[in-house]
Design an enzyme around this catalytic site. Structure first.
Site, PDB file in Angstrom:
ATOM      1  N   GLY A  47      20.480 -19.723 -13.104  1.00 42.38           N
ATOM      2  CA  GLY A  47      21.204 -19.188 -12.125  1.00 42.38           C
ATOM      3  C   GLY A  47      22.690 -20.087 -11.700  1.00 42.38           C
ATOM      4  N   GLN A  99      16.702 -16.183  -5.050  1.00 42.12           N
ATOM      5  CA  GLN A  99      15.360 -16.377  -4.551  1.00 42.12           C
ATOM      6  C   GLN A  99      14.689 -14.847  -4.333  1.00 42.12           C
ATOM      7  OE1 GLN A  99      13.162 -18.618  -3.954  1.00 42.12           O
ATOM      8  NE2 GLN A  99      14.489 -20.283  -4.813  1.00 42.12           N
ATOM      9  N   SER A 137      17.990 -15.530 -11.803  1.00 40.06           N
ATOM     10  CA  SER A 137      17.218 -16.618 -12.815  1.00 40.06           C
ATOM     11  C   SER A 137      15.767 -16.207 -13.085  1.00 40.06           C
ATOM     12  CB  SER A 137      17.466 -17.810 -12.105  1.00 40.06           C
ATOM     13  OG  SER A 137      17.113 -18.850 -12.717  1.00 40.06           O
ATOM     14  N   ALA A 138      15.477 -16.264 -14.230  1.00 38.25           N
ATOM     15  CA  ALA A 138      14.129 -15.652 -14.495  1.00 38.25           C
ATOM     16  C   ALA A 138      13.150 -16.632 -14.118  1.00 38.25           C
ATOM     17  CB  ALA A 138      14.093 -15.928 -16.304  1.00 38.25           C
ATOM     18  N   HIS A 139      13.029 -17.751 -14.057  1.00 35.72           N
ATOM     19  CA  HIS A 139      11.962 -18.618 -13.551  1.00 35.72           C
ATOM     20  C   HIS A 139      11.528 -18.409 -12.216  1.00 35.72           C
ATOM     21  CE1 HIS A 139      13.719 -22.239 -11.451  1.00 35.72           C
ATOM     22  NE2 HIS A 139      14.755 -21.969 -12.040  1.00 35.72           N
ATOM     23  N   CYS A 184      16.159 -29.007  -5.684  1.00 32.67           N
ATOM     24  CA  CYS A 184      17.346 -29.756  -6.015  1.00 32.67           C
ATOM     25  C   CYS A 184      17.935 -31.078  -5.158  1.00 32.67           C
ATOM     26  CB  CYS A 184      18.632 -28.687  -6.110  1.00 32.67           C
ATOM     27  SG  CYS A 184      18.122 -27.241  -7.333  1.00 32.67           S
TER      28      CYS A 184
END
Length: 393
Positions: A69, A180, A200-202, A325
């Site tokens: 991302g 998200q 984003s995949a995760h 983060c």
């Protein structure tokens, strides 16, 4: 361990791992070569591209695979900044964006770009009037806007459709950080005609280190990474075949859940009801009508989040005090400050993230652990409690 930090990352689904393993073993070939194994890897990548495109209502050729991302958002924002130019181009974003958007935009401001960070209301939703004024101010000189689809801390869903329409009316390019949102709620670029979208995949049970950038057909784009010309010269570097296949499988499974209208909303609601019903001094934060089905953001009067995290970890519950983060940083979250939280309230807040793997038994056990931890910490700290306060738009 009861895992309730799905906004930070999600467990890899067994089906996703099974799809990836052949490409980590015998399917190791470079997908840009000309022999049979390479062609099979290329075919797997293109099949994954179609699945990701289907998840957001795009066309396969509009999907560019990225390393996650942050790379996706940085690539498009830095391109747009080059495109509009700092002499006149304005940069418009919100005060609650993820750092992958805020930090590049702050850098643009430092080197001379006019930068507007639009505020939010008490429920964490974009101030549309303020956003419109910022876009109108940028109309003559040009610029771009980047507004997230859903917030990573509170789960509050933003009025992206309105923001996109306003930006377009004023001739501005529009990017959305949908990291998200994708895979958790319906996201359709046919219905909300954004120019660029990051995912984003995760965040929806795929592997880490792989994501995608949606680029609407007809939109100009120049890559941040140059080299061998992969991804139609939009993102150079040998493709991560196994990761991309995992992203594609995760997208396919997410689409199935969305079509079946499966979500963890019932677990989240039961979790919140138990906590609010059995504890005083609890605030459910964020706009309750517009939030992700698996996100619960709570504040506990008389408690510090740091202490609660330790007690909950001891009881086998994993959650967070905000963005992963920002873990380890002592200052209150910029998201919570933008929503008007006091320092004390911001430092007493926890985020719980439910996924498709969470069970009702886990949700109830976690709520009981939260109750015990709050009561224990209040006894130790001598914290006072107030009445239950639940934000309602």
């Amino acid at each position: 361990m009861i895992y309730l930090d799905a906004n930070a990352t999600t467990p890899l689904l067994p089906e996703v791992l099974d799809a990836m393993l052949p490409w980590l073993r015998e399917g190791f070939h470079n997908p840009n070569a000309s022999y049979r194994g390479a062609k099979e890897a290329r075919r797997a990548i293109e099949e994954a591209r179609e699945k990701v495109a289907a998840l957001i209502g795009a066309r396969a050729e509009e999907i560019v695979f990225m390393g996650g991302g942050t790379e996706s958002t940085n690539s498009v924002l830095k391109w747009l900044a080059r495109l509009v130019g700092r002499k006149s181009g304005r940069v418009i974003t919100s005060a609650i964006e993820h750092s992958a958007v805020l930090k590049p935009c702050e850098t643009f401001g430092e080197v001379g770009y006019p930068l507007a960070r639009v505020g939010v209301d008490a429920g964490g939703r974009l101030n549309v009037d303020e956003f419109q004024a910022a876009c109108e101010a940028a109309r003559e000189g040009g610029g771009f806007a980047s507004i997230m689809w859903a917030n990573n801390e509170t789960g509050v869903i933003q009025p992206v459709d309105e923001a996109c329409a306003i930006a377009k009316e004023n001739g501005l390019a529009f990017h959305t950080d949908a990291i998200q949102a994708v895979g958790k709620i319906p996201v359709n670029v046919g219905e909300v005609p954004v120019d660029f979208l990051s995912l984003s995949a995760h965040k929806f049970h795929g592997p880490k280190g792989v994501g995608a950038l949606y680029i609407r057909s007809g939109c100009r784009f120049e890559p941040m990474l140059r080299g061998g010309g992969q991804e139609k010269d939009r993102r150079s570097g040998t493709e991560n075949t196994a990761g991309i296949v995992g992203l594609g499988k995760a997208a396919e499974l997410a689409m199935e859940r969305l079509l079946k209208k499966e979500s963890p909303v019932a677990l989240r609601n039961a979790f919140e009801a138990k906590i609010v019903g059995e504890l005083e001094g609890v605030t459910v934060n964020g706009d309750l009508l517009h939030r992700l089905p698996g996100t619960s953001h709570l504040s506990f009067t008389g408690c510090e989040a740091a202490g609660l995290l330790i007690l909950l970890d001891d009881l086998g519950v994993a959650c967070s005090a905000g963005s992963a983060c920002m873990t380890g940083k002592q200052q209150p979250s910029h998201v919570q400050k933008a929503m008007g939280f006091s320092d004390a309230k911001a430092k007493s807040s926890l985020r719980f993230g439910f996924s498709c793997l969470t069970t009702m038994e886990e949700a109830m056990a976690a709520a009981e652990a939260v109750k015990k931890s709050v009561e224990k910490l209040r006894r130790v700290q001598g914290g006072s409690t107030g009445p239950v306060v639940v934000y309602s738009p």
